[in-house]
Design a protein around this motif. Structure first.
Motif, mmCIF file in Angstrom:
data_model
loop_
_atom_site.group_PDB
_atom_site.id
_atom_site.type_symbol
_atom_site.label_atom_id
_atom_site.label_comp_id
_atom_site.label_asym_id
_atom_site.label_seq_id
_atom_site.Cartn_x
_atom_site.Cartn_y
_atom_site.Cartn_z
ATOM 1 N N THR A 43 0.703 -1.028 0.349
ATOM 2 C CA THR A 43 -0.560 0.417 0.019
ATOM 3 C C THR A 43 0.641 1.511 -0.134
ATOM 4 O O THR A 43 0.742 1.977 -0.184
ATOM 5 N N PHE A 44 2.405 1.125 0.426
ATOM 6 C CA PHE A 44 3.052 2.428 0.142
ATOM 7 C C PHE A 44 4.724 1.971 -0.073
ATOM 8 O O PHE A 44 4.997 0.400 1.005
ATOM 9 N N ILE A 45 5.628 2.229 -0.417
ATOM 10 C CA ILE A 45 6.523 2.341 -0.290
ATOM 11 C C ILE A 45 7.299 3.526 -0.861
ATOM 12 O O ILE A 45 6.789 4.197 -1.887
ATOM 13 N N LYS A 46 8.721 3.853 -0.235
ATOM 14 C CA LYS A 46 9.176 4.750 -0.256
ATOM 15 C C LYS A 46 10.952 4.700 -0.217
ATOM 16 O O LYS A 46 11.377 4.022 0.628
ATOM 17 N N GLY A 47 11.679 5.555 -0.829
ATOM 18 C CA GLY A 47 13.735 5.570 -0.298
ATOM 19 C C GLY A 47 13.973 5.382 -2.111
ATOM 20 O O GLY A 47 13.257 4.797 -3.014
ATOM 21 N N GLU A 48 15.274 5.794 -1.794
ATOM 22 C CA GLU A 48 16.572 5.442 -2.914
ATOM 23 C C GLU A 48 16.363 4.332 -3.215
ATOM 24 O O GLU A 48 17.487 4.001 -3.441
ATOM 25 N N PHE A 49 16.799 3.978 -1.961
ATOM 26 C CA PHE A 49 17.039 2.324 -2.624
ATOM 27 C C PHE A 49 15.826 1.691 -4.187
ATOM 28 O O PHE A 49 16.993 0.775 -5.064
ATOM 29 N N LEU A 50 14.489 2.153 -3.933
ATOM 30 C CA LEU A 50 14.412 1.673 -5.413
ATOM 31 C C LEU A 50 15.302 1.932 -6.412
ATOM 32 O O LEU A 50 14.816 1.114 -7.628
ATOM 33 N N LYS A 51 15.201 2.950 -6.757
ATOM 34 C CA LYS A 51 15.860 3.779 -7.747
ATOM 35 C C LYS A 51 17.158 3.117 -7.797
ATOM 36 O O LYS A 51 17.250 2.656 -9.474
ATOM 37 N N LYS A 52 18.009 2.317 -7.385
ATOM 38 C CA LYS A 52 19.079 1.686 -7.542
ATOM 39 C C LYS A 52 18.914 0.318 -8.051
ATOM 40 O O LYS A 52 19.781 0.020 -8.668
ATOM 41 N N VAL A 53 17.823 -0.010 -7.510
ATOM 42 C CA VAL A 53 17.284 -1.378 -8.097
ATOM 43 C C VAL A 53 16.876 -1.971 -9.069
ATOM 44 O O VAL A 53 16.116 -2.427 -9.623
ATOM 45 N N GLY A 54 16.302 -0.090 -9.463
ATOM 46 C CA GLY A 54 14.983 0.030 -10.820
ATOM 47 C C GLY A 54 13.675 -0.038 -10.828
ATOM 48 O O GLY A 54 13.255 -1.013 -11.650
ATOM 49 N N LEU A 55 13.465 0.215 -9.467
ATOM 50 C CA LEU A 55 11.804 -0.006 -9.032
ATOM 51 C C LEU A 55 11.532 1.234 -9.165
ATOM 52 O O LEU A 55 12.129 1.988 -8.450
ATOM 53 N N SER A 56 10.118 1.711 -8.921
ATOM 54 C CA SER A 56 9.734 2.876 -8.133
ATOM 55 C C SER A 56 8.323 2.251 -7.821
ATOM 56 O O SER A 56 8.124 1.077 -7.829
ATOM 57 N N PRO A 57 7.765 3.316 -6.996
ATOM 58 C CA PRO A 57 6.864 3.564 -5.822
ATOM 59 C C PRO A 57 5.551 2.758 -6.620
ATOM 60 O O PRO A 57 5.021 1.918 -6.616
ATOM 61 N N ALA A 58 5.031 3.016 -8.267
ATOM 62 C CA ALA A 58 4.323 3.265 -8.971
ATOM 63 C C ALA A 58 4.706 1.421 -9.204
ATOM 64 O O ALA A 58 3.554 1.310 -9.908
ATOM 65 N N CYS A 59 5.749 1.040 -9.476
ATOM 66 C CA CYS A 59 5.274 -0.698 -10.173
ATOM 67 C C CYS A 59 5.393 -1.475 -8.654
ATOM 68 O O CYS A 59 5.027 -2.476 -9.437
#
Length: 157
Positions: A43-59
């Motif tokens: 239901t929620f996710i946020k953080g710089e680590f996501l960019k590092k692994v090629g993901l985004s909250p929207a996906c």
């Protein structure tokens, strides 16, 4: 994945968590999930680590655990999520696209029932690399020592 059952219940009544203050930036992320139809939905996710692994909250937001992970990984992670959903604080380790992290799951309860689980994660990739280097060094040292012993070297002059 490893885990530890740290505490058996956390009751947070009518308290809103400020997720921005929980993000272990720049190498972490926070997330929340609920249980729906015998699966867990982010239901929620946020953080710089996501960019590092090629993901985004929207996906991720709105997707289930099984939609986002291979079957074997989803089933393994399901155990940790279910433990948290049953009221226990638990941690686990995961690898995403070659990056490692350690996550802590905390159930959020209202009226003695879990209403959601909040996760906080921090990257451990460099720690994992160091541990692997130490293991490689130990193997190499063991191999050298074994060779010396097989050739009669005792270390005495």
């Amino acid at each position: 994945m490893a885990h530890n059952n740290i505490v058996n219940s956390l009751d947070i009544q009518n308290k809103k968590l400020d997720h921005k203050s929980l993000i272990p930036t720049p190498n972490g992320f926070v997330f929340k999930f609920i249980k729906k139809d015998n699966d867990f939905v982010y239901t929620f996710i946020k953080g710089e680590f996501l960019k590092k692994v090629g993901l985004s909250p929207a996906c991720i937001v709105g997707k289930t655990l099984h939609e986002l992970s291979r079957e074997d990984k989803a089933n393994e992670k399901y155990h940790f999520y279910e433990t948290a959903w049953n009221g226990s604080i638990i941690n686990y380790e995961e690898n995403v696209n070659g990056f490692h992290y350690l996550a802590l799951l905390i159930p959020v309860m209202a009226d003695s029932q879990v209403i959601e689980v909040t996760g906080t994660a921090i990257e451990t990739t460099e720690h994992q690399k160091s541990a692997l280097k130490i293991q490689e060094l130990e193997k190499l040292s063991f191999g050298v020592a074994k060779q010396w012993l097989s050739h009669g070297y005792s270390g005495k002059h």
